[in-house]
Design a protein around this motif. Structure first.
Motif, PDB file in Angstrom:
ATOM      1  N   VAL A 137     -46.167 -62.040 -40.406  1.00  0.00           N
ATOM      2  CA  VAL A 137     -45.617 -61.693 -39.324  1.00  0.00           C
ATOM      3  C   VAL A 137     -43.896 -61.712 -39.655  1.00  0.00           C
ATOM      4  N   HIS A 138     -43.416 -60.395 -39.169  1.00  0.00           N
ATOM      5  CA  HIS A 138     -41.969 -60.306 -39.538  1.00  0.00           C
ATOM      6  C   HIS A 138     -41.466 -60.344 -38.036  1.00  0.00           C
ATOM      7  N   SER A 139     -40.369 -61.058 -38.295  1.00  0.00           N
ATOM      8  CA  SER A 139     -39.354 -61.347 -36.990  1.00  0.00           C
ATOM      9  C   SER A 139     -37.903 -60.846 -37.517  1.00  0.00           C
ATOM     10  N   SER A 140     -37.033 -61.155 -36.454  1.00  0.00           N
ATOM     11  CA  SER A 140     -35.543 -61.022 -36.885  1.00  0.00           C
ATOM     12  C   SER A 140     -35.190 -62.244 -37.533  1.00  0.00           C
ATOM     13  N   ASP A 141     -35.734 -63.412 -37.272  1.00  0.00           N
ATOM     14  CA  ASP A 141     -35.441 -64.672 -38.160  1.00  0.00           C
ATOM     15  C   ASP A 141     -35.907 -64.725 -39.564  1.00  0.00           C
ATOM     16  N   GLY A 142     -36.950 -64.129 -40.151  1.00  0.00           N
ATOM     17  CA  GLY A 142     -37.671 -63.940 -41.170  1.00  0.00           C
ATOM     18  C   GLY A 142     -39.069 -63.424 -41.175  1.00  0.00           C
ATOM     19  N   CYS A 143     -39.923 -63.764 -42.407  1.00  0.00           N
ATOM     20  CA  CYS A 143     -41.081 -63.357 -42.304  1.00  0.00           C
ATOM     21  C   CYS A 143     -41.873 -64.546 -42.734  1.00  0.00           C
ATOM     22  N   TYR A 144     -43.118 -64.606 -42.032  1.00  0.00           N
ATOM     23  CA  TYR A 144     -43.946 -65.800 -41.937  1.00  0.00           C
ATOM     24  C   TYR A 144     -45.383 -65.265 -42.527  1.00  0.00           C
ATOM     25  N   THR A 145     -45.890 -65.965 -43.402  1.00  0.00           N
ATOM     26  CA  THR A 145     -47.309 -65.656 -43.886  1.00  0.00           C
ATOM     27  C   THR A 145     -48.255 -66.553 -43.819  1.00  0.00           C
ATOM     28  N   TYR A 146     -49.604 -66.283 -43.157  1.00  0.00           N
ATOM     29  CA  TYR A 146     -50.494 -67.355 -42.752  1.00  0.00           C
ATOM     30  C   TYR A 146     -51.948 -66.615 -43.707  1.00  0.00           C
ATOM     31  N   THR A 147     -52.576 -67.410 -43.959  1.00  0.00           N
ATOM     32  CA  THR A 147     -54.010 -67.329 -44.683  1.00  0.00           C
ATOM     33  C   THR A 147     -54.997 -67.777 -43.870  1.00  0.00           C
ATOM     34  N   LYS A 148     -56.129 -67.176 -43.999  1.00  0.00           N
ATOM     35  CA  LYS A 148     -57.504 -67.581 -43.092  1.00  0.00           C
ATOM     36  C   LYS A 148     -58.714 -67.328 -44.177  1.00  0.00           C
ATOM     37  N   GLU A 149     -59.503 -68.352 -44.444  1.00  0.00           N
ATOM     38  CA  GLU A 149     -60.694 -68.104 -45.230  1.00  0.00           C
ATOM     39  C   GLU A 149     -61.710 -67.410 -44.309  1.00  0.00           C
ATOM     40  N   ILE A 150     -62.655 -66.576 -44.886  1.00  0.00           N
ATOM     41  CA  ILE A 150     -63.637 -66.014 -44.598  1.00  0.00           C
ATOM     42  C   ILE A 150     -64.956 -66.385 -45.284  1.00  0.00           C
TER      43      ILE A 150
END
Length: 175
Positions: A137-150
């Motif tokens: 997720v890219h925002s003006s405050d920074g970039c946040y990364t999330y992972t989910k297992e499948i």
């Protein structure tokens, strides 16, 4: 002229000259048949001799034996190499089942004000639909990364709309 032998066989009335002429005729016919068979066999022998000469190609028995041994050794080497290749291919196919083969990516604008669709969801799955989703997720405050297992095409954590889309794209990808 009468013969005791012909009389004992019951052929006493037969003239010996006719008998000898018959025997001579049969002998000539048999001789001609044998002569024809001899000619046929000589032709076959000639063909066989030509084939052997062509096969040998001016080589003696020892050099031909070496060549045949070499061919057998080459054949054994090729068989061993083919068997090794089969084992390697089986191993590669087995390993390929565990690698990520399916990919689904969806780009989106996370906050609707940034523009350019800088955020993305990436789904990477193996043959059995096991893998993970990365959501950046890219925002003006920074970039946040999330992972989910499948596992088996399902996730234990609720998926967002874009994550669901990326997962569906990856699952539907042809093998």
């Amino acid at each position: 002229m009468s013969s005791a032998l012909l009389d004992s066989l019951g052929l006493g009335y037969l003239d010996i000259a006719y008998f000898l002429i018959g025997i001579a005729g049969i002998t000539i016919v048999l001789f001609l048949i044998l002569l024809i068979l001899l000619i046929v066999q000589m032709k076959k022998l000639s063909k066989l001799t030509k084939r052997i000469d062509k096969f040998m190609g001016g080589k003696d028995a020892k050099s031909l034996e070496k060549e045949i041994k070499g061919i057998f050794e080459d054949n054994n080497f090729l068989k061993a190499a083919a068997e090794k290749n089969k084992k390697d291919i089986r191993k590669l196919f087995h390993n390929m089942e565990c690698t990520y083969q399916k990919c689904g990516i969806v780009k989106y604008d996370a906050f609707r004000q940034m523009g350019g669709k800088m955020s993305f969801c990436l789904a990477l799955l193996d043959k059995k639909n096991n893998g993970f989703i990365i959501n950046s997720v890219h925002s003006s405050d920074g970039c946040y990364t999330y992972t989910k297992e499948i596992r088996g095409g399902k996730c234990n954590i609720a998926l967002g709309e874009e994550e669901e889309q990326a997962l569906n794209v990856a699952i539907q990808e042809k093998e």
